[in-house]
Design an enzyme around this catalytic site. Structure first.
Site, short mmCIF file in Angstrom:
data_model
loop_
_atom_site.label_atom_id
_atom_site.label_comp_id
_atom_site.label_asym_id
_atom_site.label_seq_id
_atom_site.Cartn_x
_atom_site.Cartn_y
_atom_site.Cartn_z
CB SER A 31 -30.24 14.46 -8.64
OG SER A 31 -30.51 12.81 -8.20
CG ASP A 60 -32.49 10.73 -10.50
OD1 ASP A 60 -32.07 9.92 -10.03
OD2 ASP A 60 -32.32 11.70 -9.68
ZN LIG Z 1 -27.56 10.81 -5.19
#
Ligand SMILES: [Zn+2]
Length: 512
Positions: A123, A386
């Protein structure tokens, strides 16, 4: 010649014959054009033909990020959200036809999520790509890819400007909202720059890397433009000095070793408010509040499936989103807001699709709430993820089969039988499964695969069966989706690199 062969010859030959005399396309049959799927399909085409491509710029941009919200998560969540109401009760709906709120947006694209050093990303690198327009390494926040992870030296010179920085410097208001810690990778990338995503507060930074400020401190010291207007999420102890009692949990205290009370520092600014529970957020006087810090939990906010409906101190993502927009909208020069549904990812890591799907529904509700509050003629709303996870939707379950249940299949004529599909081991299997993760622990014993019909597959903590045993289920590396509505949304299309999202937002705001 059998009748079947004759029909086949006619089917192949007839269009050729017709083609000699007329170029008109063959007319569809009455039974076909009167089919509801046909008319609905045609209506979708007409709507797309009528889509506007406004040349106007966006005054505001809201970027929603579903952490870990891959495409299989979206499909499963839209079915789940139709099949089960917010109390978890079955509704009787089939589900496949449902849309999450943002799945009705007119424009979408596929997004490549790899980082400069990772085929499957994390992320931090992905948030940096969206926030700053450059891809970088996994694990670092808003520094270029030359910066080694975990090394403070040189990181300041490799810091990059983010869309939030540019918005602040142009006089706009800005905010970040998340259900994870406010200092977590996704929100952190927008206001902070650090060579290690885990440096959320000072005590975790190794002694020899201390010159680098922790992420919580960077949030409070943020000085681009006139500073952040809204920051809401979890991670309260990271902002409070060690030993300071926590207001909510008597057995917990602050964790900062530098003795600073960052909450108090925030409150020193004019018009600044601080809240740490749902009641305080609900009672907030928006007209008197120019800046809002909300720290609602020690770590992440609770999973929605574990919220206490009668006595819950955490606000929902929707409540936080509404409050953020109320404050940010006061600025006539517009705003940039990032909202993260951060626990979709955590549910998947735990190996529980139920947790992740409910968090996805909550993100969908927050997007719907935002759409009610803003003017879509001047606000660009983007919804994306993401990265993905290893969740799959498989088998040949009948239409409307319980998405949290075992695969029940059709008969040879295509009718639903309710009969369990069975694997080679003679045992049933669930529609949802993970390639890896802790679900593998209970998936096998001495007799081979365990029988999931012995499991409570609807339970909110249920871990779907998985193949490779890992303590944490991992991210997935395939593309994610990006949905867009509002000014300049028509630029969203095709297969794009994740860092293009920054460029889309900057252009939409006229900041390029
Ligand atoms: Zn994760």
């Amino acid at each position: 010649m059998t009748t079947r062969t004759l029909l086949l010859l006619l089917a192949v030959g007839l269009p050729l014959l017709v083609g000699c005399v007329s170029t008109a396309p063959p007319a569809s049959t009455v039974v076909q054009v009167s089919d509801p799927w046909f008319t609905r399909g045609q209506a979708t085409l007409e709507r797309r033909k009528a889509l506007a491509r406004p040349a106007t710029k966006a005054k505001n941009v809201i970027l929603f990020i579903g952490d870990g919200m891959g495409i299989s998560t979206l499909t499963a969540a839209r079915i789940f959200a139709a099949q089960r109401d917010l109390d978890g009760e079955l509704t009787g709906r089939s589900g496949e036809e449902n849309h999450l709120s943002f799945e009705r947006f007119p424009y979408s694209a596929l997004v490549k999520t790899y980082t400069t050093n990772g085929q499957v990303s994390d992320s931090a690198g992905t948030a940096t790509a969206m926030a700053s327009g450059v891809k970088t390494r996994s694990g670092v926040l808003s520094v270029t890819s030359e910066q080694p992870k975990g090394v403070c030296a040189g990181s300041r010179d490799r810091a990059v400007d983010t869309i939030l920085d540019l918005a602040e410097e142009s006089g706009m208001s800005t905010g970040v909202v998340t259900t994870t810690t406010l200092t977590h990778a996704t929100p952190g990338a927008f206001y902070a720059s650090t060579p290690h995503r885990d440096w959320e507060y000072d005590a975790v930074i190794p002694a020899d890397q201390k010159p680098c400020p922790d992420i919580a401190r960077q949030l409070i010291e943020y000085d681009r433009g006139d500073g952040l207007e809204v920051a809401m999420g979890g991670g309260r102890p990271y902002f409070l000095p060690a030993g300071r009692p926590d207001p909510e949990y008597s057995d917990r205290t602050g964790l900062r070793q530098d003795g600073r009370d960052l909450v108090d520092e925030w409150q020193q600014r004019p018009g600044a408010a601080y809240v740490w529970n749902q009641d305080q957020l609900r009672d907030l006087d928006v007209a008197q509040t120019d800046r809002l810090l909300g720290l609602f939990e020690s770590w992440e906010l609770k999973y929605t499936v574990f919220r206490d409906p009668k006595n819950e101190a955490d606000p929902t993502l929707t409540e936080m989103t509404r409050a953020a927009i109320d404050i940010l909208q006061k600025n006539p020069r517009g705003f940039f807001l990032m909202v993260e549904g951060g626990r979709i990812d955590h549910g998947h890591h735990y190996g529980s699709a139920h947790m992740a799907l409910e968090e996805t529904r909550q993100l969908s509700m927050a997007v719907a709430a935002a759409m009610e509050k803003v003017d879509l003629d001047n606000t660009l709303i983007l919804v994306t993820a993401d990265h993905s996870h290893t969740l799959t939707i498989s088998g040949y379950p009948s239409r409307g089969n319980d998405i949290l249940g075992l695969v029940r299949e059709n008969d040879d004529q295509g009718g639903a039988t309710g009969k369990l599909a069975r694997a080679e081991d003679g045992k049933p299997f669930t529609t949802l499964g993970y390639a890896n993760g802790p679900g593998a622990r209970h998936s096998f014993d001495e007799q081979g695969r365990t029988d999931p019909s012995d499991h409570q597959t609807h339970g909110s903590r249920y871990r779907q069966q998985a193949l490779v045993r890992l303590s944490d289920e991992t991210h997935g590396g395939e593309d994610v989706a990006l949905y867009a509505t509002g000014p300049q949304a028509h630029l969203v299309g095709g297969l794009i690199e994740q860092n293009v999202i920054f460029h889309l937002m900057r252009h939409a705001l006229g900041l390029d």
